[in-house]
Scaffold this motif. Structure first.
Motif, PDB file in Angstrom:
ATOM      1  N   ARG A   3       0.814  -1.201   0.000  1.00 19.37           N
ATOM      2  CA  ARG A   3       0.000   0.000   0.000  1.00 19.37           C
ATOM      3  C   ARG A   3       0.858   1.265   0.000  1.00 19.37           C
ATOM      4  NH1 ARG A   3      -5.344   1.161   2.113  1.00 19.37           N
ATOM      5  NH2 ARG A   3      -5.845  -1.022   2.279  1.00 19.37           N
ATOM      6  N   LYS A 176      -3.891  -8.249  -1.499  1.00 17.91           N
ATOM      7  CA  LYS A 176      -4.934  -9.130  -0.971  1.00 17.91           C
ATOM      8  C   LYS A 176      -4.579 -10.595  -1.193  1.00 17.91           C
ATOM      9  CE  LYS A 176      -9.273  -7.198  -1.807  1.00 17.91           C
ATOM     10  NZ  LYS A 176     -10.357  -7.216  -2.762  1.00 17.91           N
ATOM     11  N   ILE A 177      -4.183 -10.920  -2.430  1.00 19.39           N
ATOM     12  CA  ILE A 177      -3.872 -12.313  -2.733  1.00 19.39           C
ATOM     13  C   ILE A 177      -2.651 -12.764  -1.939  1.00 19.39           C
ATOM     14  CG2 ILE A 177      -3.259 -13.942  -4.554  1.00 19.39           C
ATOM     15  CD1 ILE A 177      -4.738 -12.054  -6.492  1.00 19.39           C
ATOM     16  N   LYS A 179      -1.695 -11.750   0.951  1.00 20.15           N
ATOM     17  CA  LYS A 179      -2.100 -11.994   2.334  1.00 20.15           C
ATOM     18  C   LYS A 179      -2.873 -13.302   2.437  1.00 20.15           C
ATOM     19  CE  LYS A 179      -2.421  -7.407   4.291  1.00 20.15           C
ATOM     20  NZ  LYS A 179      -3.386  -6.306   4.413  1.00 20.15           N
ATOM     21  N   ALA A 180      -3.775 -13.520   1.454  1.00 21.40           N
ATOM     22  CA  ALA A 180      -4.576 -14.749   1.502  1.00 21.40           C
ATOM     23  C   ALA A 180      -3.662 -15.960   1.436  1.00 21.40           C
ATOM     24  CB  ALA A 180      -5.586 -14.755   0.360  1.00 21.40           C
ATOM     25  N   GLN A 181      -2.635 -15.913   0.594  1.00 15.08           N
ATOM     26  CA  GLN A 181      -1.740 -17.072   0.491  1.00 15.08           C
ATOM     27  C   GLN A 181      -0.830 -17.164   1.713  1.00 15.08           C
ATOM     28  OE1 GLN A 181      -3.148 -18.675  -1.500  1.00 15.08           O
ATOM     29  NE2 GLN A 181      -2.963 -18.180  -3.666  1.00 15.08           N
ATOM     30  N   MET A 182      -0.475 -16.018   2.278  1.00 15.03           N
ATOM     31  CA  MET A 182       0.330 -16.071   3.499  1.00 15.03           C
ATOM     32  C   MET A 182      -0.473 -16.685   4.633  1.00 15.03           C
ATOM     33  SD  MET A 182       2.308 -12.499   3.131  1.00 15.03           S
ATOM     34  CE  MET A 182       2.843 -12.172   4.785  1.00 15.03           C
ATOM     35  N   ALA A 183      -1.770 -16.426   4.637  1.00 13.59           N
ATOM     36  CA  ALA A 183      -2.628 -17.034   5.652  1.00 13.59           C
ATOM     37  C   ALA A 183      -2.648 -18.548   5.490  1.00 13.59           C
ATOM     38  CB  ALA A 183      -4.042 -16.467   5.562  1.00 13.59           C
ATOM     39  N   PRO A 202       1.518 -19.081  -6.762  1.00 13.16           N
ATOM     40  CA  PRO A 202       0.223 -18.865  -6.098  1.00 13.16           C
ATOM     41  C   PRO A 202      -0.212 -17.412  -6.097  1.00 13.16           C
ATOM     42  CG  PRO A 202       1.699 -20.136  -4.706  1.00 13.16           C
ATOM     43  CD  PRO A 202       2.518 -19.663  -5.855  1.00 13.16           C
ATOM     44  N   PRO A 206      -3.637 -16.266  -9.654  1.00 11.82           N
ATOM     45  CA  PRO A 206      -4.874 -15.538  -9.350  1.00 11.82           C
ATOM     46  C   PRO A 206      -4.844 -14.085  -9.822  1.00 11.82           C
ATOM     47  CG  PRO A 206      -4.062 -16.671  -7.401  1.00 11.82           C
ATOM     48  CD  PRO A 206      -2.985 -16.762  -8.430  1.00 11.82           C
TER      49      PRO A 206
ATOM     50  N   PHE B  89     -10.355 -15.013   3.688  1.00 13.77           N
ATOM     51  CA  PHE B  89     -10.616 -13.648   3.251  1.00 13.77           C
ATOM     52  C   PHE B  89     -11.958 -13.535   2.542  1.00 13.77           C
ATOM     53  CE2 PHE B  89      -6.224 -12.930   4.088  1.00 13.77           C
ATOM     54  CZ  PHE B  89      -6.162 -11.583   4.365  1.00 13.77           C
ATOM     55  N   TYR B  94     -10.896 -16.091  -5.086  1.00  9.74           N
ATOM     56  CA  TYR B  94      -9.897 -15.429  -5.922  1.00  9.74           C
ATOM     57  C   TYR B  94      -8.468 -15.849  -5.583  1.00  9.74           C
ATOM     58  CZ  TYR B  94     -13.701 -12.420  -7.402  1.00  9.74           C
ATOM     59  OH  TYR B  94     -14.883 -11.952  -7.920  1.00  9.74           O
ATOM     60  N   PHE B  97      -5.526 -21.321  -7.246  1.00 12.02           N
ATOM     61  CA  PHE B  97      -4.564 -21.216  -8.347  1.00 12.02           C
ATOM     62  C   PHE B  97      -4.122 -22.553  -8.914  1.00 12.02           C
ATOM     63  CE2 PHE B  97      -0.625 -22.574  -6.314  1.00 12.02           C
ATOM     64  CZ  PHE B  97      -1.001 -22.571  -4.987  1.00 12.02           C
TER      65      PHE B  97
END
Lengths: 266, 282
Positions: A3, A176-177, A179-183, A202, A206, B89, B94, B97
């Motif tokens: 950001r 966003k992606i 963070k989602a993959q880090m989660a 990954p 996306p 999330f 989204y 993959f």
């Protein structure tokens, strides 16, 4: 994290510079850059400095933001200074082994450094006070005569403004992606080059899918609203010169004349 | 065994023109095994809050403790925390993959470093839990319908065996049937495995039917925190911040205003029905 990256780096503020027609600012930037290369004497630098800093002051953009842009040219700046310092022939000031620092070298090095810094500062005033959309609008209108030689000016500027518009969107999406993959335990930092490249899959898959989806959505939305290229298209906010724009042109002209006359006379 | 948040604040883009305070002095305790709903208007800080819980965002000030260990301590293993605190999330589909659904669900447990057999076992178990049968395992995630994609993505988190499951708007953009299915499955997981569930939503109906505690966020602060029927008594304040109580609360409140002697502490349609019947003396 992501950001914090600013691209297009528009800085919102309420100032006369912000309100100027983008064409004026484009012309002003060009005039300023040209003027920087017109003179050789120190008096020219004084005038350029006064002009630059008064514009920055009027623009209400914190000076700290301007300086940020300089970070990217530090290496270029160093190279220029070092080469000019050591490789200009003339009256020797200091000699270390076979490296000579000459009086002329010192002068050119300092002047060149100032020139480069002013060049970057001058153009950051343009990008910091003009929204990307406004800028492409200005470019489109300024380059319109090229339409006659079959350059698709409107299409190019449309592509440019869409691309600029999508940079923050895609950055946010990436964030966003990621963070989602880090989660889910993904690790984007450690490992060697190959492992790092692999860990990007990954993220990239996306991201690309989402970019294509957005592009196709946008195309449909544009067609649904009757977009069919630049021909006969009018603007919601047409660029029309106002008094302040004309004033700005006059000031610009005065500045340029001043520069030419003074540097020629002294 | 709990999450404890102490004086947590978070500021986006600190120190420039885009600075925005997203969380302001949050204090919360989330005990084990609770089913919690976090509600709030867009921009109230609820998404920011949940990203703090597994360390994806780090608070500007304040502390978070997981099982009495501060997650900002040096040497604290964030990766382990993210295994324990699973975060789904918004629009999780989204993040899909891989070439097949099964492989995608395997991604999480694989990152934990488990053996291939165990990874597969966990993935299949997770897919069962979200109700995706064997016929979907080898399909590409992009062939699935919206609701199925979302379930596959939730399975991707469940396969990591989290102790705390956080879901950010898991029902956004789903039809009523898909919504109920997903929420029912989450409820089932909560009862069967005893995990803590934190459900972020702005739909009061969703939340009222499932959770045992509601946290209302407004402008980065916790506005209300309590059991649903108590929180919904503040429906006038909730309306002011762009939220609403469940429709049945309005019905019973309306009846009370018209002179009925009725219990207004209802949150679900069933409770409302009983209250009305009771009030009619039947």
């Amino acid at each position: 994290m992501i950001r914090d990256i600013t691209i297009g780096q528009y800085y919102p503020a309420d100032s006369v510079i912000h309100k100027l027609d983008p064409r004026v600012k484009l012309a002003g930037t060009i005039v300023y850059i040209v003027s920087l290369f017109l003179f050789q004497s120190w008096i020219g630098y004084v005038i350029a400095t006064i002009a630059l800093f008064s514009v920055i002051k009027i623009s209400k953009v914190p000076f700290k933001f301007m300086v940020k842009g300089l970070k990217s040219i530090i290496i270029l700046l160093m190279i220029t200074v070092i080469f000019n310092l050591f490789l200009t022939p003339g009256e020797t000031l200091i000699q270390i082994w076979r490296l000579k620092i000459t009086k002329e070298g010192l002068m050119t090095a300092v002047f060149m450094a100032f020139r480069l810094i002013y060049l970057i500062l001058g153009s950051s005033v343009l990008t910091l006070t003009t929204t990307p959309n406004n800028l492409t609008d200005g470019l489109e209108k300024a380059l319109r005569p090229l339409n006659k030689v079959k350059v698709p000016v409107h299409e190019i500027s449309m592509v440019m403004s869409i691309a600029l518009r999508f940079i923050p969107i895609l950055l946010e999406e990436t964030d966003k992606i990621m963070k989602a993959q880090m989660a889910r335990g993904a690790d984007f930092e450690s490992g060697g080059l190959i492992k790092k490249a692999k860990s990007l899959i990954p993220l990239l898959v996306p991201l690309f899918i989402s970019a294509f989806r957005r592009a196709s959505d946008l195309a449909i939305a544009m067609e649904a609203r009757g977009y069919r290229g630049g021909e006969g298209r009018t603007k919601m906010k047409p660029l029309i010169y106002k008094t302040r724009d004309k004033m700005a042109y006059i000031i610009m002209l005065l500045y340029l004349v001043c520069m030419i006359v003074i540097t020629r006379m002294i | 065994m709990a999450i404890r948040i102490e004086n947590l604040s978070y500021v986006y883009s600190e120190g420039n023109a885009f600075e925005k305070k997203a969380l302001d002095q949050i204090n919360l305790i989330i005990p084990d095994g609770q089913f919690i709903g976090v509600i709030g208007h867009t921009g109230s800080g609820k998404s920011t809050l949940i990203q703090q819980l597994n360390g994806l965002l780090k608070g500007t000030s304040g502390k978070i403790f997981y099982n009495d260990q501060c997650i900002y301590d040096e040497g604290f293993e964030m990766k382990k925390l993210r295994e324990k605190v699973g975060l789904v999330f918004q629009y999780p589909e989204y993040q899909l993959f891989e070439a097949t659904v099964l492989e995608d669900v395997c991604f999480g447990p694989k990152n934990e470093g488990l053996s291939p057999e165990e990874v597969k076992e966990r993935a299949i178990e997770a897919l069962n839990q979200v109700g995706l049968s064997e016929e979907y395992y080898e399909k590409s995630p992009f062939e699935l319908s919206g609701g199925q994609k979302r379930r596959a993505a939730i399975a991707g988190i469940l396969a990591m065996h989290p102790e705390v499951l956080i879901l950010d708007e898991p029902t956004a953009g789903l039809d009523p049937k898909g919504r109920d299915e997903i929420l029912d499955q989450i409820k089932k997981l909560h009862t069967e495995r005893g995990i803590t569930v934190i459900l972020v939503s702005h739909s009061m109906e969703d939340v009222a039917n499932y959770v045992e505690r509601i946290i209302v966020m407004n402008k980065g602060c916790v506005m209300f925190d309590g059991i649903p029927r108590e929180v919904f008594q503040h429906y006038r304040e909730l309306e002011k911040i762009g939220l609403a109580a469940p429709q049945v609360t309005y019905v019973t409140k309306g009846l009370e205003e018209r002179g009925w002697k009725i219990d207004t502490m209802v949150t679900t349609v069933k409770e409302a029905k009983n209250a009305i019947l009771k009030s009619l003396g039947k």
